[in-house]
Design an enzyme around this catalytic site. Sequence first.
Site, PDB file in Angstrom:
ATOM      1  N   HIS A 196     -19.766  -5.614 -14.684  1.00 45.18           N
ATOM      2  CA  HIS A 196     -20.016  -5.516 -13.241  1.00 45.18           C
ATOM      3  C   HIS A 196     -20.726  -4.193 -12.963  1.00 45.18           C
ATOM      4  CE1 HIS A 196     -19.527  -6.276  -9.026  1.00 45.18           C
ATOM      5  NE2 HIS A 196     -18.681  -5.280  -8.816  1.00 45.18           N
TER       6      HIS A 196
ATOM      7  N   ASP B 297       0.868  -1.185   0.000  1.00 48.64           N
ATOM      8  CA  ASP B 297       0.000   0.000   0.000  1.00 48.64           C
ATOM      9  C   ASP B 297       0.895   1.223   0.000  1.00 48.64           C
ATOM     10  OD1 ASP B 297      -3.270   0.264   0.820  1.00 48.64           O
ATOM     11  OD2 ASP B 297      -2.074   2.105   0.988  1.00 48.64           O
TER      12      ASP B 297
HETATM   13  O1  TXD Z   1     -16.389  -7.313  -6.829  1.00 47.18           O
HETATM   14  C1  TXD Z   1     -15.694  -6.343  -6.976  1.00 47.18           C
HETATM   15  N1  TXD Z   1     -14.913  -6.242  -8.040  1.00 47.18           N
HETATM   16  C2  TXD Z   1     -15.718  -5.262  -5.984  1.00 47.18           C
HETATM   17  C3  TXD Z   1     -14.828  -4.151  -6.134  1.00 47.18           C
HETATM   18  C4  TXD Z   1     -16.586  -5.334  -4.859  1.00 47.18           C
HETATM   19  C5  TXD Z   1     -16.504  -4.383  -3.873  1.00 47.18           C
HETATM   20  C6  TXD Z   1     -15.589  -3.266  -3.920  1.00 47.18           C
HETATM   21  N2  TXD Z   1     -14.792  -3.208  -5.082  1.00 47.18           N
HETATM   22  C7  TXD Z   1     -13.778  -2.153  -5.272  1.00 47.18           C
HETATM   23  O2  TXD Z   1     -12.547  -2.594  -4.714  1.00 47.18           O
HETATM   24  C8  TXD Z   1     -14.035  -0.835  -4.585  1.00 47.18           C
HETATM   25  O3  TXD Z   1     -14.962  -0.063  -5.302  1.00 47.18           O
HETATM   26  C9  TXD Z   1     -12.640  -0.229  -4.606  1.00 47.18           C
HETATM   27  O4  TXD Z   1     -12.375   0.363  -5.867  1.00 47.18           O
HETATM   28  C10 TXD Z   1     -11.721  -1.439  -4.425  1.00 47.18           C
HETATM   29  C11 TXD Z   1     -11.101  -1.550  -3.043  1.00 47.18           C
HETATM   30  O5  TXD Z   1     -12.092  -1.606  -2.060  1.00 47.18           O
HETATM   31  P1  TXD Z   1     -11.706  -1.532  -0.499  1.00 47.18           P
HETATM   32  O6  TXD Z   1     -12.969  -1.646   0.253  1.00 47.18           O
HETATM   33  O7  TXD Z   1     -10.595  -2.465  -0.190  1.00 47.18           O
HETATM   34  O8  TXD Z   1     -11.177  -0.030  -0.412  1.00 47.18           O
HETATM   35  P2  TXD Z   1     -10.232   0.640   0.704  1.00 47.18           P
HETATM   36  O9  TXD Z   1     -10.460   0.009   2.030  1.00 47.18           O
HETATM   37  O10 TXD Z   1     -10.396   2.113   0.573  1.00 47.18           O
HETATM   38  O11 TXD Z   1      -8.770   0.229   0.240  1.00 47.18           O
HETATM   39  C12 TXD Z   1      -8.173   0.733  -0.896  1.00 47.18           C
HETATM   40  C13 TXD Z   1      -6.697   0.853  -0.600  1.00 47.18           C
HETATM   41  C14 TXD Z   1      -6.354   1.855   0.505  1.00 47.18           C
HETATM   42  O12 TXD Z   1      -5.645   1.218   1.559  1.00 47.18           O
HETATM   43  C15 TXD Z   1      -5.478   2.895  -0.200  1.00 47.18           C
HETATM   44  O13 TXD Z   1      -4.433   3.404   0.626  1.00 47.18           O
HETATM   45  C16 TXD Z   1      -4.920   2.070  -1.339  1.00 47.18           C
HETATM   46  O14 TXD Z   1      -6.009   1.283  -1.786  1.00 47.18           O
HETATM   47  N3  TXD Z   1      -4.369   2.879  -2.408  1.00 47.18           N
HETATM   48  C17 TXD Z   1      -3.295   2.495  -3.130  1.00 47.18           C
HETATM   49  N4  TXD Z   1      -2.562   1.382  -3.055  1.00 47.18           N
HETATM   50  C18 TXD Z   1      -1.520   1.296  -3.913  1.00 47.18           C
HETATM   51  N5  TXD Z   1      -1.203   2.240  -4.800  1.00 47.18           N
HETATM   52  C19 TXD Z   1      -1.944   3.372  -4.906  1.00 47.18           C
HETATM   53  N6  TXD Z   1      -1.635   4.311  -5.814  1.00 47.18           N
HETATM   54  C20 TXD Z   1      -3.045   3.524  -4.037  1.00 47.18           C
HETATM   55  N7  TXD Z   1      -3.955   4.512  -3.849  1.00 47.18           N
HETATM   56  C21 TXD Z   1      -4.762   4.109  -2.852  1.00 47.18           C
END
Ligand code: TXD
Length: 316
Positions: free
Chosen positions: A176, A34
């Site tokens: 989706h 992350d």
């Molecule tokens: O079935 C499906 N495909 C889905 C998809 C079902 C439910 C949710 N789905 C999607 O997954 C949701 O709409 C989000 O786009 C993603 C991730 O969901 P999550 O609930 O895990 O979101 P969080 O808790 O906000 O976590 C996202 C993390 C967070 O820790 C940020 O710091 C990190 O992403 N983040 C990054 N990581 C790496 N690199 C970059 N650039 C970055 N930016 C943010």
Amino acid sequence: MARKKISLIGGGQIGGVLAQLCALRELGDVVLFDIVEGLPQGKMLDIAEVGPVDRYDVDLKGTNSYEDIKGSDVVIVTAGLPRKPGMSRDDLIEVNSKIMTSVAEGIKTYAPNSIVIVISNPLDAMVTLCQKITGFPYSRVIGQAGVLDSARFATFIAWELGVSVKDVTAMTLGGHGDDMVPLVRYASVNGIPVMELLEQKYGAEKAKEVMEAMVKRTRGAGGEVVALLKTGSAFYSPASSAISMAESILKDQKRVLPTCCYLQGEFGVSGYYVGVPAVLGEKGVEKIIQFKLDAEEQAMMDKSVAAVKGLVDSMK
Ligand code: TXD
């Protein structure tokens, strides 16, 4: 057999559950990446410290450096913002495209031989972008949506009929989004058509209404969770769904799972990523399973694909 390595990009809600599931199932060594300092390290320390209780023994590492994903067999991407109540998945496209661009570059550089499973929304567009930037073969960049959408459909059917979820088979195809295609005709309880069971229970007319309500609930199921949580979206279910895909790849199980795949003529679609049944094995997508849709199903598929096209083309 060499130990497998799984890297998880995004250490938020889904990423954390993914890491725990990988450990519980001993799928391989796990790296959680992350951009937030301390978050992936803290989660992985927490999960590692319960190995003696849950009796798993795998290496677990949290990191802010892409170098640590070197040698990954499978990479699962959840980086990106989730929805807030009232938002559609498509509203996330601008911000999540930027994030996906940097993530895909990291994967391309440090894990060039991996198979990538994208979860970030809007799913069909984010898979498309990830494949474009990595330049990996289509068979090695796929998306998770269908396993979850299908599981939601099956859950509602089991509740409605008062039977075990273990005995219900149901599948959704398409994008989706709100136009996804739950396949009513193939939904069954141990092979017995669900529509027949609903007709026994309610008569033909009411059975149709009940099924329509379940289809509608399936299409809006992600939003239903978002509205309840208020601060994020579903995370247990997308994590488990992606793990079933990753496991099929890592263990070369050749499971047939609804997968967001790049289509080249299948189901009348060319040049877009859309959800269809696929055989998942050590090479990624090893085969797309085709079958005949009836006119109504094909019309729903076409509508869903049109929505995907609109979104993907808006990124160009
Ligand atoms: O079935 C499906 N495909 C889905 C998809 C079902 C439910 C949710 N789905 C999607 O997954 C949701 O709409 C989000 O786009 C993603 C991730 O969901 P999550 O609930 O895990 O979101 P969080 O808790 O906000 O976590 C996202 C993390 C967070 O820790 C940020 O710091 C990190 O992403 N983040 C990054 N990581 C790496 N690199 C970059 N650039 C970055 N930016 C943010």
